[in-house]
Enzyme design. Structure first.
Site, PDB file in Angstrom:
ATOM      1  N   ASN A  16      -2.181  19.305   6.576  1.00 37.71           N
ATOM      2  CA  ASN A  16      -2.394  17.913   6.945  1.00 37.71           C
ATOM      3  C   ASN A  16      -1.899  17.624   8.337  1.00 37.71           C
ATOM      4  OD1 ASN A  16      -2.829  15.071   7.241  1.00 37.71           O
ATOM      5  ND2 ASN A  16      -1.907  14.426   5.425  1.00 37.71           N
ATOM      6  N   LYS A  23       2.008  18.467   7.938  1.00 34.69           N
ATOM      7  CA  LYS A  23       2.462  18.430   6.397  1.00 34.69           C
ATOM      8  C   LYS A  23       1.742  19.659   5.868  1.00 34.69           C
ATOM      9  CE  LYS A  23       2.427  13.696   4.927  1.00 34.69           C
ATOM     10  NZ  LYS A  23       1.811  12.870   4.009  1.00 34.69           N
ATOM     11  N   ARG A  82      -6.961  18.817   5.612  1.00 32.55           N
ATOM     12  CA  ARG A  82      -7.555  17.364   5.471  1.00 32.55           C
ATOM     13  C   ARG A  82      -7.890  16.939   6.618  1.00 32.55           C
ATOM     14  NH1 ARG A  82      -4.355  12.082   5.470  1.00 32.55           N
ATOM     15  NH2 ARG A  82      -5.466  10.707   4.059  1.00 32.55           N
ATOM     16  N   GLY A 202      -0.911   2.810   2.919  1.00 35.10           N
ATOM     17  CA  GLY A 202      -2.300   2.531   3.043  1.00 35.10           C
ATOM     18  C   GLY A 202      -2.880   1.996   1.700  1.00 35.10           C
ATOM     19  N   ARG A 231      -0.664  -3.044   7.847  1.00 31.30           N
ATOM     20  CA  ARG A 231      -1.786  -3.420   8.327  1.00 31.30           C
ATOM     21  C   ARG A 231      -2.428  -4.648   7.635  1.00 31.30           C
ATOM     22  NH1 ARG A 231      -4.672   2.535   6.771  1.00 31.30           N
ATOM     23  NH2 ARG A 231      -2.658   3.050   6.446  1.00 31.30           N
ATOM     24  N   ARG A 274       9.735  -1.298  -2.016  1.00 29.37           N
ATOM     25  CA  ARG A 274      10.532  -1.335  -3.015  1.00 29.37           C
ATOM     26  C   ARG A 274      11.734  -2.475  -2.179  1.00 29.37           C
ATOM     27  NH1 ARG A 274      11.163   4.996  -3.146  1.00 29.37           N
ATOM     28  NH2 ARG A 274      10.145   4.521  -1.232  1.00 29.37           N
ATOM     29  N   GLU A 374      -3.540  14.368  -3.672  1.00 22.92           N
ATOM     30  CA  GLU A 374      -4.471  14.690  -2.699  1.00 22.92           C
ATOM     31  C   GLU A 374      -4.480  16.219  -2.197  1.00 22.92           C
ATOM     32  OE1 GLU A 374      -5.430  11.325   0.106  1.00 22.92           O
ATOM     33  OE2 GLU A 374      -3.411  10.755  -0.653  1.00 22.92           O
TER      34      GLU A 374
HETATM   35  P1  AMP Z   1       2.523   6.385  -0.807  1.00 23.91           P
HETATM   36  O1  AMP Z   1       1.796   5.854   0.464  1.00 23.91           O
HETATM   37  O2  AMP Z   1       1.494   6.414  -1.676  1.00 23.91           O
HETATM   38  O3  AMP Z   1       3.473   7.576  -0.536  1.00 23.91           O
HETATM   39  O4  AMP Z   1       3.388   4.859  -1.085  1.00 23.91           O
HETATM   40  C1  AMP Z   1       4.302   4.459  -0.641  1.00 23.91           C
HETATM   41  C2  AMP Z   1       4.701   3.235  -0.965  1.00 23.91           C
HETATM   42  O5  AMP Z   1       4.953   3.169  -2.416  1.00 23.91           O
HETATM   43  C3  AMP Z   1       5.827   2.402  -0.395  1.00 23.91           C
HETATM   44  O6  AMP Z   1       5.660   1.135  -0.050  1.00 23.91           O
HETATM   45  C4  AMP Z   1       7.027   2.475  -1.505  1.00 23.91           C
HETATM   46  O7  AMP Z   1       7.936   1.493  -1.358  1.00 23.91           O
HETATM   47  C5  AMP Z   1       6.274   2.325  -2.667  1.00 23.91           C
HETATM   48  N1  AMP Z   1       7.112   2.890  -3.843  1.00 23.91           N
HETATM   49  C6  AMP Z   1       7.388   4.103  -3.977  1.00 23.91           C
HETATM   50  N2  AMP Z   1       8.050   4.242  -5.136  1.00 23.91           N
HETATM   51  C7  AMP Z   1       8.428   2.890  -5.726  1.00 23.91           C
HETATM   52  C8  AMP Z   1       8.772   2.156  -7.011  1.00 23.91           C
HETATM   53  N3  AMP Z   1       9.540   3.048  -7.659  1.00 23.91           N
HETATM   54  N4  AMP Z   1       8.576   0.839  -6.866  1.00 23.91           N
HETATM   55  C9  AMP Z   1       7.936   0.285  -5.906  1.00 23.91           C
HETATM   56  N5  AMP Z   1       7.229   0.797  -4.979  1.00 23.91           N
HETATM   57  C10 AMP Z   1       7.393   1.894  -4.575  1.00 23.91           C
END
Ligand code: AMP
Length: 387
Positions: A16, A23, A82, A202, A231, A274, A374
């Site tokens: 990616n 990545k 990707r 996203g 966004r 979080r 993915e």
């Molecule tokens: P991604 O783009 O799929 O990697 O998701 C990233 C988002 O998931 C970020 O906003 C993180 O804060 C959120 N996230 C990851 N772990 C947790 C968790 N245990 N509780 C709440 N949000 C989380």
């Protein structure tokens, strides 16, 4: 071991490539076994020791060697790339040749932040690895969206000239999750009406009928739709002209504002979910409103897709927030019992990293948490194409 068996077990490298990052994940698609994974950053940036994507692949190779993987001894089966934008050219993964590379280049005006990185990544990987290479497009799952869902009501000559339409993104994830959700409920994909909520940094929603996407929330660019980390998602299109007039912003500045300084960051000062949940727990009113705006927008799309589908079998939550925030999931389906969505609070709150059902046994609609993957999806599609 026969050579055929060895061939089957050989890994696929998933790449990616962004404009300044690479990545990678090395995995065996049949077993989902991950042999190595990593990220090379600051490619081509001032003062960086990694001059270009070719140098990044050399860094990757030495990291793989440290992880005990010797690509000369155990050759790759293929490389899966990707690629964010496949435009109207690609509704499926394709073996990369010069013509395909030309199309990915040709789509740069539609994905100026993403496709240039993919092009340089592909060029470097073709120079480095003499194995088949496959492009898997983030837009492909949505390439056959019904025209009413794909068409913006703007002058059709202009739309044709610039290929303006709704493309959708995160397609690899929506396709993988809708197939995995069908497995989870033990019914054929072809029989199911589904809504998938991909909620990470996203965010996007899709309506999937019988395994085919019939609507999705991202459009010409990955800015449309749900509220995301940085966004805005949907805004009144009149906001652009308003900010230009009243704030003197150029179109580039408005674009940057809506892509990089809006969403959770703009509303609550934090783009990480979080952090948002922690601030809410401390009684921060901006964080609380941001959470409520996120939920309001998701419900808006769930309702819209219920209406587009006319019926719903499964609602799935996926990606970082969707998989991990029980609070958000509960808020999204709160009050939807009358539409057939009944959450089981205990199932929803139980920590798990597996695909699982979180609705009650008598819920007409199954509510599920389905981890997305993915890289595995790209590796499988790559392997299927080179088989
Ligand atoms: P991604 O783009 O799929 O990697 O998701 C990233 C988002 O998931 C970020 O906003 C993180 O804060 C959120 N996230 C990851 N772990 C947790 C968790 N245990 N509780 C709440 N949000 C989380």
């Amino acid at each position: 071991m026969s050579s055929a068996t060895r061939q089957d077990a050989s890994p696929v490298l998933v790449l990616n490539a962004g404009s300044s990052s690479l990545k990678f994940q090395l995995l065996v698609p049949e077993t989902a076994q991950v042999l190595a994974t990593g990220l090379v950053e600051n490619i081509g940036e001032q003062g960086s020791s990694v001059a270009d994507h070719g140098a990044a692949l050399a860094v990757m190779t030495s990291e793989l060697t440290s992880a005990g993987v010797d690509l000369d001894r155990d050759p790759l089966r293929a490389v899966g790339h990707r690629v964010v934008h496949g435009g109207s050219y690609f509704s499926d993964p394709v073996l990369i040749d010069d013509a395909v590379l030309g199309h990915v280049r040709d789509l740069i005006p539609l994905a100026p932040l993403h496709n240039p990185g993919a092009v340089t990544g592909i060029v470097a990987a073709r120079a480095r690895f003499a194995v088949p290479q496959v492009a898997v497009f983030d837009t492909a799952f949505f390439a056959d969206l019904p025209l009413p869902a794909a068409t913006y009501a703007v002058p059709r000559e202009l739309a044709a000239k610039h290929r303006i339409r709704r493309y959708g993104f995160h397609g690899t994830s929506h396709q993988f999750v809708s197939a995995a959700a069908a497995e989870l409920v033990g019914r054929p994909l072809a029989d199911l009406d589904q809504i998938v909520l991909h909620l990470g940094n996203g965010c996007s929603a899709s309506a999937v009928r019988g395994g085919r996407a019939i609507d999705t929330s991202m459009g010409l660019t990955p800015l449309e739709g749900l509220v995301m980390g940085t966004r805005s998602g949907d805004v009144d299109p009149g906001l652009h002209a308003f900010l230009h007039r009243e704030e003197g912003l150029t179109s580039e500045q408005v674009d940057a504002l809506l892509n990089q300084r809006s969403g959770l960051l703009g509303l609550a000062g934090a783009n990480d979910f979080r952090t948002l949940e922690r601030l809410m727990g401390e009684g921060d009113e901006h964080a609380t409103l941001a959470f409520e705006v996120v939920v309001h927008r998701i419900k808006h799309y769930v309702g819209a897709y219920l209406a587009q589908l006319g019926h719903l079998d499964v609602l799935s939550f996926t990606a970082g927030v969707g998989q991990h925030s029980a609070t958000l999931r509960a808020a999204v389906v709160a009050g939807l019992g009358g539409l057939g969505l009944r959450l089981d609070a205990e199932r929803n709150g139980a920590p798990s990293s597996a695909a699982r059902i979180i609705s009650t046994d008598d819920s007409p609609v199954t509510i599920a948490v389905v981890p997305t993957n993915e890289e595995l999806a790209i590796a499988r599609q790559t392997a299927a194409l080179v088989r």
